[in-house]
Write a protein that holds these residues in place. Structure first.
Motif, mmCIF file in Angstrom:
data_model
loop_
_atom_site.group_PDB
_atom_site.id
_atom_site.type_symbol
_atom_site.label_atom_id
_atom_site.label_comp_id
_atom_site.label_asym_id
_atom_site.label_seq_id
_atom_site.Cartn_x
_atom_site.Cartn_y
_atom_site.Cartn_z
ATOM 1 N N GLY A 1 15.445 20.475 5.149
ATOM 2 C CA GLY A 1 14.731 19.312 5.686
ATOM 3 C C GLY A 1 14.058 19.652 7.001
ATOM 4 O O GLY A 1 14.615 20.378 7.816
ATOM 5 N N GLY A 2 12.869 19.125 7.164
ATOM 6 C CA GLY A 2 12.144 19.329 8.415
ATOM 7 C C GLY A 2 11.114 20.445 8.344
ATOM 8 O O GLY A 2 11.035 21.183 7.354
ATOM 9 N N VAL A 3 10.325 20.526 9.391
ATOM 10 C CA VAL A 3 9.226 21.479 9.466
ATOM 11 C C VAL A 3 9.298 22.182 10.816
ATOM 12 O O VAL A 3 9.583 21.549 11.832
ATOM 13 C CB VAL A 3 7.873 20.723 9.349
ATOM 14 N N ARG B 1 16.619 17.772 10.127
ATOM 15 C CA ARG B 1 16.866 17.258 8.793
ATOM 16 C C ARG B 1 16.171 15.926 8.480
ATOM 17 O O ARG B 1 15.594 15.793 7.406
ATOM 18 C CB ARG B 1 18.372 17.159 8.520
ATOM 19 N N PRO B 2 16.180 14.957 9.419
ATOM 20 C CA PRO B 2 15.504 13.702 9.037
ATOM 21 C C PRO B 2 13.973 13.838 9.022
ATOM 22 O O PRO B 2 13.260 13.035 9.619
ATOM 23 C CB PRO B 2 15.991 12.709 10.088
ATOM 24 N N ASN B 3 13.490 14.863 8.338
ATOM 25 C CA ASN B 3 12.052 15.043 8.136
ATOM 26 C C ASN B 3 11.261 15.131 9.436
ATOM 27 O O ASN B 3 10.182 14.559 9.566
ATOM 28 C CB ASN B 3 11.512 13.910 7.264
ATOM 29 N N ARG B 4 11.831 15.823 10.424
ATOM 30 C CA ARG B 4 11.135 15.954 11.702
ATOM 31 C C ARG B 4 10.401 17.279 11.781
ATOM 32 O O ARG B 4 10.732 18.247 11.102
ATOM 33 C CB ARG B 4 12.140 15.880 12.850
ATOM 34 N N THR B 5 9.400 17.301 12.652
ATOM 35 C CA THR B 5 8.650 18.530 12.889
ATOM 36 C C THR B 5 8.983 19.033 14.290
ATOM 37 O O THR B 5 8.942 18.271 15.251
ATOM 38 C CB THR B 5 7.137 18.274 12.785
ATOM 39 N N ALA B 6 9.311 20.304 14.367
ATOM 40 C CA ALA B 6 9.645 20.893 15.663
ATOM 41 C C ALA B 6 8.811 22.138 15.903
ATOM 42 O O ALA B 6 8.408 22.821 14.964
ATOM 43 C CB ALA B 6 11.125 21.249 15.710
ATOM 44 N N MET C 1 0.837 -1.201 0.000
ATOM 45 C CA MET C 1 0.000 0.000 0.000
ATOM 46 C C MET C 1 0.879 1.262 0.000
ATOM 47 O O MET C 1 0.589 2.216 -0.675
ATOM 48 C CB MET C 1 -0.905 -0.029 1.227
ATOM 49 N N PHE C 2 1.980 1.217 0.799
ATOM 50 C CA PHE C 2 2.882 2.371 0.824
ATOM 51 C C PHE C 2 4.143 2.014 0.072
ATOM 52 O O PHE C 2 4.501 0.856 0.008
ATOM 53 C CB PHE C 2 3.262 2.739 2.270
ATOM 54 N N PRO C 3 4.897 2.930 -0.438
ATOM 55 C CA PRO C 3 4.553 4.346 -0.438
ATOM 56 C C PRO C 3 3.567 4.681 -1.563
ATOM 57 O O PRO C 3 3.558 4.012 -2.585
ATOM 58 C CB PRO C 3 5.901 5.026 -0.678
ATOM 59 N N ASP C 4 2.757 5.665 -1.333
ATOM 60 C CA ASP C 4 1.779 6.096 -2.320
ATOM 61 C C ASP C 4 2.297 7.370 -2.981
ATOM 62 O O ASP C 4 2.345 8.426 -2.361
ATOM 63 C CB ASP C 4 0.444 6.362 -1.615
ATOM 64 N N ALA C 5 2.712 7.240 -4.235
ATOM 65 C CA ALA C 5 3.392 8.344 -4.924
ATOM 66 C C ALA C 5 2.518 9.592 -5.069
ATOM 67 O O ALA C 5 3.019 10.690 -5.232
ATOM 68 C CB ALA C 5 3.884 7.877 -6.296
ATOM 69 N N ARG C 6 1.183 9.398 -4.980
ATOM 70 C CA ARG C 6 0.298 10.571 -5.116
ATOM 71 C C ARG C 6 0.614 11.625 -4.059
ATOM 72 O O ARG C 6 0.328 12.798 -4.213
ATOM 73 C CB ARG C 6 -1.165 10.157 -4.935
ATOM 74 N N PHE C 7 1.152 11.170 -2.924
ATOM 75 C CA PHE C 7 1.333 12.085 -1.807
ATOM 76 C C PHE C 7 2.783 12.494 -1.588
ATOM 77 O O PHE C 7 3.118 13.074 -0.565
ATOM 78 C CB PHE C 7 0.740 11.470 -0.529
ATOM 79 N N ASP C 8 3.640 12.187 -2.575
ATOM 80 C CA ASP C 8 5.061 12.529 -2.452
ATOM 81 C C ASP C 8 5.282 14.017 -2.195
ATOM 82 O O ASP C 8 6.227 14.393 -1.509
ATOM 83 C CB ASP C 8 5.829 12.115 -3.714
ATOM 84 N N ALA C 9 4.388 14.826 -2.752
ATOM 85 C CA ALA C 9 4.540 16.278 -2.580
ATOM 86 C C ALA C 9 4.387 16.684 -1.118
ATOM 87 O O ALA C 9 4.738 17.803 -0.735
ATOM 88 C CB ALA C 9 3.526 17.014 -3.448
ATOM 89 N N LEU C 10 3.862 15.773 -0.280
ATOM 90 C CA LEU C 10 3.684 16.087 1.143
ATOM 91 C C LEU C 10 4.925 15.756 1.973
ATOM 92 O O LEU C 10 4.988 16.110 3.148
ATOM 93 C CB LEU C 10 2.490 15.304 1.706
ATOM 94 N N ILE C 11 5.890 15.077 1.356
ATOM 95 C CA ILE C 11 7.067 14.638 2.130
ATOM 96 C C ILE C 11 7.782 15.808 2.813
ATOM 97 O O ILE C 11 8.097 15.724 3.993
ATOM 98 C CB ILE C 11 8.022 13.783 1.251
ATOM 99 N N PRO C 12 8.005 16.932 2.101
ATOM 100 C CA PRO C 12 8.658 18.061 2.794
ATOM 101 C C PRO C 12 7.856 18.573 3.987
ATOM 102 O O PRO C 12 8.403 19.201 4.889
ATOM 103 C CB PRO C 12 8.749 19.141 1.710
ATOM 104 N N LEU C 13 6.552 18.277 4.014
ATOM 105 C CA LEU C 13 5.710 18.700 5.135
ATOM 106 C C LEU C 13 5.729 17.693 6.283
ATOM 107 O O LEU C 13 5.026 17.864 7.278
ATOM 108 C CB LEU C 13 4.259 18.882 4.666
ATOM 109 N N ASP D 1 7.774 16.320 16.694
ATOM 110 C CA ASP D 1 8.781 15.355 17.161
ATOM 111 C C ASP D 1 9.723 15.993 18.162
ATOM 112 O O ASP D 1 10.289 15.320 19.006
ATOM 113 C CB ASP D 1 9.586 14.839 15.968
ATOM 114 N N ILE D 2 9.885 17.309 18.040
ATOM 115 C CA ILE D 2 10.846 18.022 18.880
ATOM 116 C C ILE D 2 10.214 19.313 19.384
ATOM 117 O O ILE D 2 9.484 19.976 18.648
ATOM 118 C CB ILE D 2 12.105 18.412 18.058
#
Ligand code: GDP
Ligand code: MG
Ligand code: ZN
Length: 340
Positions: free
Chosen positions: A234-236, A178-183, A1-13, A99-100
């Motif tokens: 990288g990261g949010v 950087r590892p795609n974390r949200t702080a 089921m994953f990864p679903d390429a339709r939502f790749d644009a959300l990765i930076p988020l 995450d942080i």
């Protein structure tokens, strides 16, 4: 089921397998995933794979929330995904799915260790991991010493010394993200949070923010409401307006995590409900005497504990206590005045 390429644009988020899995458990086929960037009154701005959308919400999400968005008849938050963390102050949600928590304090004014400790309690209570960011190192000749002082009080927490003025430590902040974390940034107004954000944003994005703000004469990225920013490296990041006070109501869970050393030593006290003040057989008092525990840190701990006890008392218990205090007060007023 994953990864679903339709939502790749959300990765930076911050979209990843964890979010995709949560999404798959709650969303319906006609929904699309989105992340909440800001919330005002009954609406919010969400970011989807296709761009930014204003959406209605019956139950208001908070900045950082992942949601399932319905688009018919008009964009609306259909479901808020289960949160893995939420930063909350006195029942008010500040950010979700982080995450942080960067606990930000500036070195151009006297260090308020108590405040940092209280913010660490909130941070731990959120379910995310705290990191202390000391800003404006360029404005304090003894910055290194101050960082050591904070390290001694913030057990198990990384302390990063930074300066947006000369770039010191900005790479270390970035490394956490950087590892795609949200702080989320937590700290008083004037601590340098927005300046640090600007430093982390690319030139283009910083300029876009400035351009948007120029219209309302604020001229630069200010924080009238929390919002979510994608960091180019990288990261949010979620910026928050400065909190004037740091109330700890409901943050019991954070205390145990913020003071693990004291809680562990406290297991050795003779009394289960020891307050570590002057009880016989108190292991904490003994640890302070032997230099194993920092006296000021223990003082903060007992202060925080006392405050939480006060806030968790049943209303009737508080009323009874106040009544008792009034009776005593009245009785004392009735006593004959002492003769001079
Ligand atoms: N000397 C120095 N001043 C800074 C630094 N970072 C921020 N400032 C100043 O501190 C003030 C408050 O910064 P701001 O980012 O608005 O704080 P916020 O309220 O936490 O968002 C501003 O006047 C900044 O120019 C720094 O690294 N060094
Ligand atoms: Mg700000
Ligand atoms: Zn004790």
């Amino acid at each position: 089921m994953f990864p679903d390429a339709r939502f790749d644009a959300l990765i930076p988020l911050g979209w990843d397998d964890r979010v995709a899995a949560l999404y798959a458990t709650v969303a319906e086929a006609h929904h699309q995933p989105a992340r909440v960037g800001r919330v005002d009154r009954d609406r919010c701005t969400v970011r989807t794979a296709g761009g930014q959308v204003r959406a209605m919400a019956e139950v208001l999400p908070t900045t950082g929330d992942w949601v399932a968005l319905a688009s018919e008849p008009r964009p609306a938050v259909a479901i808020i995904l289960p949160r893995w963390s939420a930063l909350e102050r006195e029942g008010q949600l500040l950010a979700a799915d982080i995450d942080i928590v960067f606990v930000v304090a500036s070195l151009d004014r006297p260090l308020n260790l108590n405040r940092i400790e209280r913010e660490l309690v909130l941070a731990w209570d959120s379910g995310a991991r705290p990191v202390v960011v000391l800003t404006k190192a360029d404005a304090a000749p003894d910055a290194e010493v101050l960082a050591k002082t904070v390290e001694a009080r913030a057990v198990g927490v990384d302390v990063v010394l930074t300066s947006a003025a000369n770039g010191l430590g900005v790479d270390r902040v970035q490394a956490h993200l950087r590892p795609n974390r949200t702080a989320v940034l937590l700290g008083p107004s004037g601590a340098g949070k927005s300046t640090l954000v600007n430093r982390l944003l690319s030139e283009e994005e910083a300029q876009a923010t400035a351009a948007v703000r120029a219209g309302d004469h604020k001229g630069r990225h200010t924080t009238s409401s929390r919002h979510l920013l994608v960091i180019p490296g990288g990261g949010v990041l979620i910026d928050t307006p400065g909190l004037r006070s740091v109330g700890l109501t409901g943050a019991e869970g954070g205390v145990a995590l913020a003071f693990p050393d004291i809680e562990a030593i406290g297991e050795g006290c003779r009394f289960r409900d020891c307050r570590h003040v002057n009880e016989p057989g108190c292991a904490v008092v003994a640890a302070v005497a032997s230099g194993r525990l920092d006296r000021d840190r223990v003082a903060s701990y007992t202060k925080v504990q006392g405050e939480l006890e006060e806030s968790t008392k049943e209303p009737w218990a508080k009323a009874a206590e106040n009544r008792q205090a009034r009776i005593v007060h009245r009785a004392m007023n009735k006593l004959p005045k002492k003769k001079r």
